[in-house]
Write an enzyme that holds these catalytic residues in place. Structure first.
Site, short mmCIF file in Angstrom:
data_model
loop_
_atom_site.label_atom_id
_atom_site.label_comp_id
_atom_site.label_asym_id
_atom_site.label_seq_id
_atom_site.Cartn_x
_atom_site.Cartn_y
_atom_site.Cartn_z
N ASP A 10 0.89 -1.15 0.00
CA ASP A 10 0.00 0.00 0.00
C ASP A 10 0.94 1.22 0.00
O ASP A 10 2.14 1.08 0.27
CB ASP A 10 -0.84 -0.06 1.28
CG ASP A 10 -1.67 1.17 1.50
OD1 ASP A 10 -2.43 1.54 0.60
OD2 ASP A 10 -1.57 1.78 2.59
N ASP A 12 0.06 5.08 0.99
CA ASP A 12 -0.13 6.03 2.08
C ASP A 12 -0.10 5.32 3.44
O ASP A 12 -0.91 4.43 3.69
CB ASP A 12 -1.48 6.73 1.87
CG ASP A 12 -1.83 7.67 2.99
OD1 ASP A 12 -0.89 8.19 3.62
OD2 ASP A 12 -3.02 7.90 3.24
P1 B16 Z 1 -6.90 10.14 -3.79
P2 B16 Z 1 -3.68 4.26 0.08
C1 B16 Z 1 -5.57 6.17 0.05
O1 B16 Z 1 -4.26 5.75 -0.24
C2 B16 Z 1 -5.55 7.07 1.28
O2 B16 Z 1 -5.18 6.31 2.43
C3 B16 Z 1 -6.92 7.68 1.51
O3 B16 Z 1 -6.91 8.51 2.65
C4 B16 Z 1 -7.35 8.46 0.26
O4 B16 Z 1 -8.62 9.03 0.42
C5 B16 Z 1 -7.34 7.48 -0.94
O5 B16 Z 1 -6.05 6.93 -1.08
C6 B16 Z 1 -7.75 8.17 -2.22
O6 B16 Z 1 -6.77 9.11 -2.56
O7 B16 Z 1 -7.90 11.20 -3.39
O8 B16 Z 1 -5.50 10.67 -3.95
O9 B16 Z 1 -7.37 9.36 -5.00
O10 B16 Z 1 -3.59 4.12 1.57
O11 B16 Z 1 -4.62 3.25 -0.56
O12 B16 Z 1 -2.32 4.26 -0.59
MG MG Z 2 -2.72 3.20 3.45
#
Ligand code: B16
Ligand code: MG
Length: 216
Positions: A10, A12
């Site tokens: 993953d 984030d």
């Molecule tokens: P975006 P991951 C996720 O990343 C985040 O944890 C989450 O907080 C966020 O809303 C989601 O991506 C969508 O992100 O707005 O940039 O498309 O943890 O799956 O790497």
């Molecule tokens: Mg994450």
């Protein structure tokens, strides 16, 4: 004995702290809408897709918005998020993660990325790690968000490794559930109590060692 052939990360919360930028952008949006988003409330937005996060935020603030308006608000938040992210430096990758990925590859493992973020490709470019991955799946390539297993199954497919030979690294509960539902092993990154369903939990990604692969 299960032999792991691929590791799927993953982004984030596992590779880099983009969560902070998500928080800043959501808080700014909440401010414009006339309410405050606390770090505690922000926990509910982590790991969830952009539109789902927005829906939770609007509910918190008691704001009712049409679909068109929600689209506009989500785009606004994303614009701010992108502005913050563009200032990110390669050194912001969590300590030891690049080394861990390098060790995995040196030991013949395939390495993939599976992030719900539609900005994932830009983030790994800014961290100068895009060439480290044998496959990258981001939020624009899937229909069903975590905890649905789709994102990890697609990553395994691109890596050409059967799910039972894949090990996922995840910091969100929904992500751990998605990995297990995909029939994969999962290392939780973060809090033991919160990620209790994972096969192993480490406080930081780089605390995982290749020797841990044998006792999963
Ligand atoms: P975006 P991951 C996720 O990343 C985040 O944890 C989450 O907080 C966020 O809303 C989601 O991506 C969508 O992100 O707005 O940039 O498309 O943890 O799956 O790497
Ligand atoms: Mg994450």
């Amino acid at each position: 004995m299960i032999l792991i052939k691929a590791c799927i990360f993953d982004l984030d919360g596992v590779i880099v702290d983009t969560a902070h930028y998500h928080f800043l952008a959501w808080r700014r949006l909440a401010g414009e809408l006339g309410f405050e988003l606390t770090p505690n409330d922000n926990e509910r937005l982590k790991g969830v897709s952009r539109m789902e996060s927005l829906n939770i935020l609007l509910q918190m603030g008691g704001v009712i918005a049409s679909e068109q308006e929600r689209e506009r608000l989500a785009n606004k938040k994303n614009g701010w998020f992108r502005e913050y992210v563009e200032q990110m430096l390669p050194e912001q990758i969590y300590p030891g993660v690049k080394q861990l990925i390098g060790d995995m590859k040196a030991n013949g493992l395939k390495v993939g990325l599976a992030s719900s973020s539609k900005n994932a490709k830009r983030v790994i470019q800014l961290l100068h790690i895009e060439s480290e991955f044998d496959a990258v799946v981001d939020g624009s390539m899937i229909v069903n968000a975590k905890p649905h297993p789709e994102i990890f199954l697609l990553a395994a497919d691109l890596l050409e490794v059967a799910p039972e030979y894949c090990l996922v690294f995840e910091d969100a509960e929904a992500g751990v559930e998605a990995a297990l539902r995909a029939g994969m092993k999962c290392v939780g990154v973060g809090n033991h109590r919160q990620l209790k369903n994972a096969n192993k939990v480490v406080a930081k990604t780089a605390q995982f060692q290749l020797s841990d692969l044998t006792d999963l």
